[in-house]
Design an enzyme around this catalytic site. Structure first.
Site, PDB file in Angstrom:
ATOM      1  N   GLU A  46       0.829  -1.209   0.000  1.00 15.95           N
ATOM      2  CA  GLU A  46       0.000   0.000   0.000  1.00 15.95           C
ATOM      3  C   GLU A  46       0.867   1.264   0.000  1.00 15.95           C
ATOM      4  OE1 GLU A  46      -2.505   0.868   3.405  1.00 15.95           O
ATOM      5  OE2 GLU A  46      -3.161   2.739   2.483  1.00 15.95           O
ATOM      6  N   ASP A 111       9.255   5.656  15.027  1.00 15.43           N
ATOM      7  CA  ASP A 111       9.059   7.067  14.741  1.00 15.43           C
ATOM      8  C   ASP A 111       9.434   7.847  15.995  1.00 15.43           C
ATOM      9  OD1 ASP A 111       8.181   9.566  14.047  1.00 15.43           O
ATOM     10  OD2 ASP A 111       6.047   9.088  14.045  1.00 15.43           O
ATOM     11  N   ASP A 113       9.818  11.699  17.428  1.00 10.45           N
ATOM     12  CA  ASP A 113       9.407  13.034  17.063  1.00 10.45           C
ATOM     13  C   ASP A 113       9.806  14.002  18.169  1.00 10.45           C
ATOM     14  OD1 ASP A 113       7.816  15.371  16.707  1.00 10.45           O
ATOM     15  OD2 ASP A 113       6.491  14.197  15.415  1.00 10.45           O
TER      16      ASP A 113
END
Ligand code: SF4
Ligand SMILES: [Zn+2]
Lengths: 425, 505
Positions: A46, A111, A113
């Site tokens: 995807e 991830d 951040d």
């Protein structure tokens, strides 16, 4: 030429050029097909695009590199996300009986951040970063990279700058791609130390003995702590920040330290006092680790666990552009990690400009090329391959190439091993 | 499954031979013929047992003494094999058969499967730990479970690492064996950092072998359930079994606080005062954070948004409520409409797979998705520093002795009891006549006491009745009979869609 030259309003004009001449499609396709062992691997992947005006288009998928190129050049996405490899082609997910369309595999991703560090950095907040707090990302990469390799045995880690205020990690080993959701969350939890939300002051509590993983992580933090936390962030300088640190030590010690600090203003000496206290208050029955807890609370990587947990979670793709800063999401070369400067990462306007500047020279090559009567598509192909090389994007693509070579060696090794086994029998 | 469809075939095995082991892996389904009434009785008992397992896991320290005692007495009361029980083939038979019946009822959706597996795994752990060392080895042997041990040399080399890794495992010494397995086979130990990890392998002290066995058990059970699900159509065509199975799986969901009956009973202006009077602390905290920051992250939006829906906010009200706050923050109206409105309509089943989400229970709030940086969701009794909780309680004018009582309960990990204590203290009742399991229940009970009960109608007590009631709910009823299970399936897939939105804000 500096990043400040990037103007988000120009993005719609720059993107077509970027996707037509600069985006490293060949490498990108080589990565996501993983040696082509399973043909459907790329086809069932995807992609999701964010288009102008924040329109999200999910469940895009492509059968070939060519198709991917054409679509991207047609749609010119502001942002590209990569999702899972599904049981069926994602663009046909509506035609599949509900329930049987399932996410099967994906890289294990992380991830980190900078906004998650807002309570422990004083230089910036929210989406802003500076070279001071970037150290936090350097520490995060060091710690996680070591653990993923040494503890979990993964080898193919692609670290990518997110384009604005964080970093992503793509663990591409076959074993990692096949992990279940439960296994992903176990790995992510093993790697998470900072716990609790806004209603917790103390986010790290260590128990004795200290697990080797935490020991290793601490020794990474130690390399940076004095310069980063004591000098640059000055966590033991101003009154409020001192109070914040002292909130993390037990009450009895806190009072003593407050006393000591009245006569001692030097942050490094203050830190030494804290460490001494931790050692002094240590009885054989119960060790106290508040100095270590402080170091970790201020410096230990803060993961967004939800991103790592799900097989189907989407993550911004390498070489996608960050629409706000215009910077390209580039792979980070860990050999030069300490020198990595997010502000030196090229913006889309910079590399497009570099392309323009090279025009005359390129014009020449073109005419030569056509003299050679090569097939036209071939020429275009070659020119594009050369194009990015003439911009500041080159060194990042080169690093990406090296990463891919490493991956390729792993499945060649696997093939060899298999054929050896066959010979033996 | 098999044994249900083969009912006609009479197999009369001498039960004593079949059930020689005190504990089994449930590898083979029972093949005997049983009556419908026994079928039902067994199923109901096992369900009760699993519910006890679930509840004890929340209110007590798992593996603690209270927990053990509670499970033992429940096993005993329901006629299942229990620890001191030496040789009781009848009980073992019941254990075997009832497990397989519930497999049929709980294989139908991802949610049901997850719940069932979790409870069975906890039950299995409890029972495995009760075995003598000899029985444990026999169990491994009989079930063909072989795990690699490391050499003395390797042990010596990794001495420090091994000893420093096994915190919480009392009495680990290097005299015992260490097993070396791929880390994927010992996830619970990896997650909690209770083992040493090196190059993808977990080094497990002998005393923790239960973790690997459990992992095996979990994997097998989950595979088996997937298989059972595929053979389900056959079972479902059996008109005697189907209603029974549906009933069994519904009882997992318990009370329905989705609030469809209260829609429009609350005005937006009331929310601030209700938050002070009748919201449980978890929701009050979210409300305060939202008013102050004009923003909540995904986890908070879900927990609070669904709660508000449960107390009777309509979709239109909810959109208005969230928008009013968000646009005072960093989000403009346009961005709100594009990104957040979707999320809210989603909660009301107006987007994506059109699933209707139900408000979170205490259990869900306490156990899943703990808050991290920037989050205000979760349960304050579970997820706040005790010191902050104390200040907060004082701030809300709880008496010093009340504060102490609450903190004591928190210390013992009785979060819901602590919350209920807070309820009693703030509502001036000695002994509240309910047992708290849901934030919306807290709200309803509070409203009843404060005289607001007429406005906010109380939902029904039992799952069965809530089913009946929902059938009479009018427009919503069209979807209801399709069974809660499909709703939950839809929720799973809907989750899939919202995942994407989650990180972007
Ligand atoms: S116990 Fe339940 S109602 Fe009370 S604060 Fe926790 S989650 Fe909310
Ligand atoms: Zn900064």
């Amino acid at each position: 030429m500096s990043s400040s030259d990037y103007d988000p309003a120009c993005l719609p004009d720059l993107l077509p050029l970027y996707y037509r001449r600069l985006f490293p499609f060949a490498q990108y396709y080589r990565w996501l097909s993983y040696g082509g062992v399973q043909k459907s691997y790329f086809q069932n992947r995807e992609f999701s695009f964010t288009l102008k005006d924040d329109i999200y288009v999910r469940y895009q998928s492509f059968s070939t590199q060519n198709e991917l190129e054409k679509e991207m050049q047609k749609m010119n996405p502001y942002k590209i996300d990569i999702g899972a490899v599904y049981s069926h082609r994602p663009n046909q997910h509506n035609t599949v009986k509900s329930g049987s369309f399932q996410a099967l595999e994906k890289e294990l991703v992380f991830d980190i951040d900078m906004t998650d560090y807002d309570d422990v950095r004083s230089c910036c907040s929210a989406a802003d970063i500076c070279s001071k707090c970037w150290t936090l990302m350097t520490i995060a990469i060091r710690i996680l990279n070591r653990a993923l390799r040494d503890d979990f045995g993964f080898q193919h880690l692609l670290w990518v700058y997110s384009g604005r205020r964080g970093v992503h990690c793509w663990v591409c080993d076959e074993a990692a791609r096949k992990l279940s959701a439960a296994a992903r969350s176990a790995v992510a939890e093993y790697l998470s130390l900072v716990k609790g939300g806004e209603e917790n002051v103390k986010k790290i509590v260590l128990t004795d003995p200290i697990h080797p993983f935490i020991g290793e992580s601490l020794s990474v933090v130690e390399d940076y702590f004095t310069r980063y936390a004591l000098q640059e962030q000055d966590i033991l300088g101003r009154r409020e920040s001192v109070d914040k640190v002292l909130a993390l030590v037990p009450e009895d010690v806190r009072r003593e330290l407050q006393q000591f600090f009245q006569n001692e203003r030097n942050p490094e000496k203050r830190w030494k006092l804290i460490k001494d206290q931790a050692r002094a208050k240590q009885t054989t029955a119960k060790k106290r680790h508040f100095d270590k807890e402080i170091m970790l609370q201020y410096c230990y990587p803060r993961l967004d666990i939800n991103v790592s947990k799900g097989v189907n979670h989407l993550l911004k793709s390498p070489f996608s552009v960050h629409p706000k800063t215009g910077r390209i999401s580039v792979p980070i070369d860990l050999k030069d990690l300490d020198k990595f400067d997010p502000f030196a990462v090229p913006t889309i306007s910079l590399i497009c400009e570099e392309l323009d500047r090279l025009k005359p020279e390129e014009e020449q090559t073109k005419s030569e090329d056509s003299k050679e009567k090569e097939n036209e598509k071939d020429t275009a192909e070659k020119r594009k391959n050369r194009d990015y090389k003439r911009t500041s994007l080159a060194k990042y693509v080169k690093h990406f190439d090296q990463f891919l070579d490493g991956l390729a060696r792993s499945w060649k090794g696997e093939l060899l091993r298999k054929s050896d086994l066959q010979k033996e029998f | 499954m098999q044994f249900a469809s083969r009912k006609k075939k009479l197999v009369s095995n001498p039960k004593t031979e079949l059930y020689t082991e005190p504990l089994q892996f449930y590898g083979q389904p029972p093949l005997e013929n049983i009556s419908l009434s026994e079928f039902e009785a067994f199923a109901v008992d096992r369900l009760r047992l699993l519910k006890t397992v679930e509840n004890s896991g929340v209110s007590m320290v798992k593996r603690g003494d209270d927990y053990k005692k509670k499970l033992e007495s429940e096993l005993k009361a329901l006629d299942f094999p229990y620890r001191e029980d030496v040789e009781e083939p009848e009980k073992r038979r019941k254990d075997h058969i009832s497990h397989f019946i519930l497999r049929l009822a709980y294989c139908q959706t991802e949610d049901l499967r997850r719940w069932f597996i979790q409870q069975e795994v906890d039950l299995f752990r409890h029972r495995f730990k009760g075995l003598s060392p000899k029985q444990k080895l026999e169990f491994l042997h009989k079930n063909n479970l072989q795990y690699n041990t490391i050499s003395g040399e390797e042990k010596e080399q990794l001495k420090n690492e091994l000893l420093n890794s096994s915190h919480g495992v009392s009495g680990v010494s290097l005299e015992h064996d260490f097993y070396k397995v791929p880390f994927q086979d010992a996830l619970d130990l990896v997650r909690t950092r209770k083992v040493y990890l090196k190059e993808g392998y977990a080094y497990i002290p002998q005393s923790e072998i239960v973790a690997i066995v459990l992992n095996d058990f979990r994997t097998r059970l989950s595979k088996a359930l997937a298989l059972t699900a595929r053979s389900l159509p056959a079972v479902h065509s059996d008109e005697r079994l189907q209603p029974l199975l549906n009933h069994l799986s519904h009882s997992y969901f318990g009370q329905d606080y989705s609030g469809q009956k209260n829609v429009g009973k609350i005005s937006l202006e009331q929310i601030d005062s209700l938050a002070g009077k009748s919201f449980p602390l978890c929701m009050r905290q979210l409300h305060k954070a939202l008013r102050e920051n004009h923003h909540l992250r995904y986890g908070g939006r879900m927990q609070y948004g669904l709660f508000l829906k449960g107390i009777g906010l309509s979709l239109e009200q909810a959109l208005q409520f969230w928008k009013m706050e968000f646009i005072q923050g960093k989000v403009d109206a346009d961005k709100f409409d594009k990104a957040f409105a979707y999320n809210i309509r989603h909660m009301f089943g107006k987007e994506g797979k059109r699933a209707d989400y139900t408000p979170y229970s205490c259990m869900k709030v306490i156990l899943s998705n703990p808050p991290s940086q920037g989050d205000y969701h979760g349960c304050p009794f579970r997820h706040s520093d005790p010191e902050l909780l104390k200040q907060k309680l004082q701030f809300y004018k709880v008496s010093p002795s009340g504060v102490n009582q609450i903190l004591e309960l928190v210390k013992g990990m009785h979060y819901q009891l602590a919350c209920q204590k807070y309820f009693e203290l703030t509502h001036n009742v000695e002994d509240s006549a309910f047992s708290l399991s849901h934030p919306n229940q807290y709200f309803i009970e509070s409203q009843k006491l404060l005289g607001g009960g007429k406005d906010v109608k109380r939902e029904t007590e039992t799952p069965q009745r809530s089913q009946e009631n929902s059938a009479a709910k009018g427009p919503a009823a069209a979807r209801e009979p399709a069974a809660v299970e499909s709703q939950h399936l839809a929720e799973m897939t809907a989750n899939l869609e919202t995942d994407f939105l989650k990180t972007d804000f």
